[in-house]
Scaffold this motif. Structure first.
Motif, PDB file in Angstrom:
ATOM      1  N   TYR A   1       0.841  -1.204   0.000  1.00 52.87           N
ATOM      2  CA  TYR A   1       0.000   0.000   0.000  1.00 52.87           C
ATOM      3  C   TYR A   1       0.875   1.252   0.000  1.00 52.87           C
ATOM      4  CZ  TYR A   1      -2.668   3.907   1.816  1.00 52.87           C
ATOM      5  OH  TYR A   1      -3.206   5.156   1.998  1.00 52.87           O
ATOM      6  N   LEU A   2       1.820   1.316   0.929  1.00 54.38           N
ATOM      7  CA  LEU A   2       2.653   2.514   1.040  1.00 54.38           C
ATOM      8  C   LEU A   2       3.536   2.694  -0.200  1.00 54.38           C
ATOM      9  CD1 LEU A   2       3.218   4.939   2.752  1.00 54.38           C
ATOM     10  CD2 LEU A   2       4.951   3.627   3.965  1.00 54.38           C
ATOM     11  N   LYS A   3       4.052   1.597  -0.731  1.00 58.24           N
ATOM     12  CA  LYS A   3       4.867   1.702  -1.944  1.00 58.24           C
ATOM     13  C   LYS A   3       4.013   2.178  -3.117  1.00 58.24           C
ATOM     14  CE  LYS A   3       8.021  -1.421  -3.001  1.00 58.24           C
ATOM     15  NZ  LYS A   3       8.671  -2.643  -3.557  1.00 58.24           N
ATOM     16  N   THR A   4       2.802   1.665  -3.228  1.00 52.76           N
ATOM     17  CA  THR A   4       1.909   2.078  -4.311  1.00 52.76           C
ATOM     18  C   THR A   4       1.566   3.560  -4.187  1.00 52.76           C
ATOM     19  OG1 THR A   4       1.021  -0.178  -4.436  1.00 52.76           O
ATOM     20  CG2 THR A   4      -0.278   1.564  -5.474  1.00 52.76           C
ATOM     21  N   LYS A   5       1.304   4.021  -2.967  1.00 55.71           N
ATOM     22  CA  LYS A   5       1.045   5.456  -2.757  1.00 55.71           C
ATOM     23  C   LYS A   5       2.293   6.282  -3.067  1.00 55.71           C
ATOM     24  CE  LYS A   5      -2.242   7.315  -1.564  1.00 55.71           C
ATOM     25  NZ  LYS A   5      -3.421   7.833  -2.313  1.00 55.71           N
ATOM     26  N   ASN A   6       3.447   5.806  -2.659  1.00 50.60           N
ATOM     27  CA  ASN A   6       4.703   6.495  -2.959  1.00 50.60           C
ATOM     28  C   ASN A   6       4.843   6.681  -4.471  1.00 50.60           C
ATOM     29  OD1 ASN A   6       7.436   7.345  -3.158  1.00 50.60           O
ATOM     30  ND2 ASN A   6       8.175   5.260  -2.951  1.00 50.60           N
ATOM     31  N   PHE A   7       4.639   5.600  -5.222  1.00 49.93           N
ATOM     32  CA  PHE A   7       4.770   5.683  -6.668  1.00 49.93           C
ATOM     33  C   PHE A   7       3.655   6.553  -7.259  1.00 49.93           C
ATOM     34  CE2 PHE A   7       7.272   1.417  -7.121  1.00 49.93           C
ATOM     35  CZ  PHE A   7       8.372   2.008  -6.540  1.00 49.93           C
ATOM     36  N   HIS A   8       2.465   6.495  -6.709  1.00 45.55           N
ATOM     37  CA  HIS A   8       1.360   7.359  -7.130  1.00 45.55           C
ATOM     38  C   HIS A   8       1.756   8.835  -6.976  1.00 45.55           C
ATOM     39  CE1 HIS A   8      -2.622   9.325  -6.844  1.00 45.55           C
ATOM     40  NE2 HIS A   8      -2.249   9.747  -5.650  1.00 45.55           N
ATOM     41  N   TRP A   9       2.378   9.158  -5.855  1.00 47.10           N
ATOM     42  CA  TRP A   9       2.781  10.548  -5.597  1.00 47.10           C
ATOM     43  C   TRP A   9       3.936  10.996  -6.488  1.00 47.10           C
ATOM     44  CZ3 TRP A   9       3.020   8.769   0.084  1.00 47.10           C
ATOM     45  CH2 TRP A   9       1.738   8.816   0.654  1.00 47.10           C
ATOM     46  N   HIS A  10       4.792  10.062  -6.891  1.00 47.12           N
ATOM     47  CA  HIS A  10       6.028  10.435  -7.577  1.00 47.12           C
ATOM     48  C   HIS A  10       6.106  10.035  -9.046  1.00 47.12           C
ATOM     49  CE1 HIS A  10       7.214  10.589  -3.258  1.00 47.12           C
ATOM     50  NE2 HIS A  10       7.726  11.719  -3.699  1.00 47.12           N
ATOM     51  N   VAL A  11       5.059   9.430  -9.585  1.00 43.41           N
ATOM     52  CA  VAL A  11       5.106   9.047 -10.993  1.00 43.41           C
ATOM     53  C   VAL A  11       5.192  10.292 -11.870  1.00 43.41           C
ATOM     54  CG1 VAL A  11       2.587   8.968 -11.394  1.00 43.41           C
ATOM     55  CG2 VAL A  11       4.103   7.457 -12.697  1.00 43.41           C
ATOM     56  N   SER A  12       5.879  10.149 -12.987  1.00 41.25           N
ATOM     57  CA  SER A  12       5.985  11.258 -13.937  1.00 41.25           C
ATOM     58  C   SER A  12       6.110  10.685 -15.338  1.00 41.25           C
ATOM     59  CB  SER A  12       7.197  12.142 -13.607  1.00 41.25           C
ATOM     60  OG  SER A  12       8.392  11.397 -13.736  1.00 41.25           O
ATOM     61  N   GLY A  13       5.953  11.542 -16.313  1.00 41.00           N
ATOM     62  CA  GLY A  13       6.128  11.106 -17.690  1.00 41.00           C
ATOM     63  C   GLY A  13       4.865  11.263 -18.509  1.00 41.00           C
ATOM     64  N   PRO A  14       4.919  10.785 -19.754  1.00 39.09           N
ATOM     65  CA  PRO A  14       3.822  11.022 -20.701  1.00 39.09           C
ATOM     66  C   PRO A  14       2.505  10.341 -20.310  1.00 39.09           C
ATOM     67  CG  PRO A  14       5.482   9.590 -21.681  1.00 39.09           C
ATOM     68  CD  PRO A  14       6.038  10.076 -20.374  1.00 39.09           C
ATOM     69  N   HIS A  15       2.549   9.296 -19.497  1.00 38.22           N
ATOM     70  CA  HIS A  15       1.328   8.601 -19.080  1.00 38.22           C
ATOM     71  C   HIS A  15       0.971   8.937 -17.635  1.00 38.22           C
ATOM     72  CE1 HIS A  15       1.398   6.332 -22.783  1.00 38.22           C
ATOM     73  NE2 HIS A  15       2.674   6.079 -22.548  1.00 38.22           N
ATOM     74  N   PHE A  16       1.442  10.099 -17.184  1.00 40.31           N
ATOM     75  CA  PHE A  16       1.272  10.493 -15.788  1.00 40.31           C
ATOM     76  C   PHE A  16      -0.157  10.304 -15.289  1.00 40.31           C
ATOM     77  CE2 PHE A  16      -0.311  13.776 -12.918  1.00 40.31           C
ATOM     78  CZ  PHE A  16       0.381  13.446 -11.771  1.00 40.31           C
ATOM     79  N   ARG A  17      -1.110  10.895 -15.966  1.00 38.15           N
ATOM     80  CA  ARG A  17      -2.490  10.870 -15.466  1.00 38.15           C
ATOM     81  C   ARG A  17      -3.019   9.447 -15.345  1.00 38.15           C
ATOM     82  NH1 ARG A  17      -7.898  11.056 -16.350  1.00 38.15           N
ATOM     83  NH2 ARG A  17      -9.062  12.663 -15.251  1.00 38.15           N
ATOM     84  N   ASP A  18      -2.820   8.632 -16.366  1.00 33.74           N
ATOM     85  CA  ASP A  18      -3.306   7.254 -16.340  1.00 33.74           C
ATOM     86  C   ASP A  18      -2.665   6.461 -15.198  1.00 33.74           C
ATOM     87  OD1 ASP A  18      -4.935   7.659 -18.558  1.00 33.74           O
ATOM     88  OD2 ASP A  18      -3.379   6.992 -19.963  1.00 33.74           O
ATOM     89  N   TYR A  19      -1.342   6.577 -15.065  1.00 33.90           N
ATOM     90  CA  TYR A  19      -0.637   5.836 -14.010  1.00 33.90           C
ATOM     91  C   TYR A  19      -1.013   6.365 -12.628  1.00 33.90           C
ATOM     92  CZ  TYR A  19       2.433   4.039 -17.744  1.00 33.90           C
ATOM     93  OH  TYR A  19       2.935   3.430 -18.870  1.00 33.90           O
ATOM     94  N   HIS A  20      -1.089   7.675 -12.516  1.00 35.15           N
ATOM     95  CA  HIS A  20      -1.433   8.309 -11.244  1.00 35.15           C
ATOM     96  C   HIS A  20      -2.792   7.799 -10.748  1.00 35.15           C
ATOM     97  CE1 HIS A  20      -1.267  11.583  -8.280  1.00 35.15           C
ATOM     98  NE2 HIS A  20      -2.511  11.876  -8.600  1.00 35.15           N
ATOM     99  N   LEU A  21      -3.779   7.781 -11.620  1.00 33.64           N
ATOM    100  CA  LEU A  21      -5.122   7.325 -11.250  1.00 33.64           C
ATOM    101  C   LEU A  21      -5.154   5.823 -10.976  1.00 33.64           C
ATOM    102  CD1 LEU A  21      -7.256   9.426 -13.765  1.00 33.64           C
ATOM    103  CD2 LEU A  21      -6.957   9.819 -11.300  1.00 33.64           C
TER     104      LEU A  21
END
Length: 165
Positions: free
Chosen positions: A37-57
């Motif tokens: 859970y915490l790792k997934t939230k960490n990556f949710h908070w820090h994801v970047s790049g051209p697919h940001f919105r899709d990955y973030h959601l």
């Protein structure tokens, strides 16, 4: 009900010794759920790049699903007359999924790591299933199937989202 030492004596017809192995497996899976859970939230908070919105959601949805399972796991432990996790330290001692404290992780590496971690969680759930069946704990054996299916689905989504196409 409590015994002379003040410990709760949860009513159950399951053998107390058998349920300890189930509780140990559940607590290990619970520690992995909190880690994931915490790792997934960490990556949710820090994801970047051209697919940001899709990955973030997607990562936010997956984190919510993982967190949703934690209470069910802990309550299953308690229903069998055992105790569950008590602290971050307890989680750290039991987790099998590794933390990721890197300053930067590429989106592709995030998806791959979370895919592998969800598959590791599936392994933890299979251990729970085996222990529950050995203890004749039908309720745990049945409910863990749903948790396994959810983790497999998350791994599948992460795999498909990471494909080059």
């Amino acid at each position: 009900m409590t015994d002379t030492k003040g410990a709760l004596q949860t009513p159950t017809d399951l053998n107390r010794n058998d349920t300890r192995s189930v509780a140990d497996a559940l607590n290990s899976a619970l520690a992995d759920c909190y880690t994931l859970y915490l790792k997934t939230k960490n990556f949710h908070w820090h994801v970047s790049g051209p697919h940001f919105r899709d990955y973030h959601l997607m990562l936010d949805d997956q984190a919510s699903q993982i967190l949703g399972v934690t209470d069910a796991i802990a309550e299953r432990v308690r229903k069998t007359g055992n105790t569950t996790l008590r602290s971050i330290g307890d989680i750290a001692r039991r987790q099998t999924i590794r933390d990721n404290d890197a300053d930067f992780v590429s989106a592709a590496d995030m998806l791959a790591e979370l895919r592998d971690d969800n598959l590791k969680l599936v392994e933890s759930f299979r251990i729970v299933k085996a222990a529950a069946e050995e203890a004749n704990d039908n309720a745990t054996s049945g409910v863990v199937d749903e948790w396994t299916d959810q983790a497999e689905e998350r791994a599948w989504f992460l795999f498909e989202a990471s494909r080059k196409g």
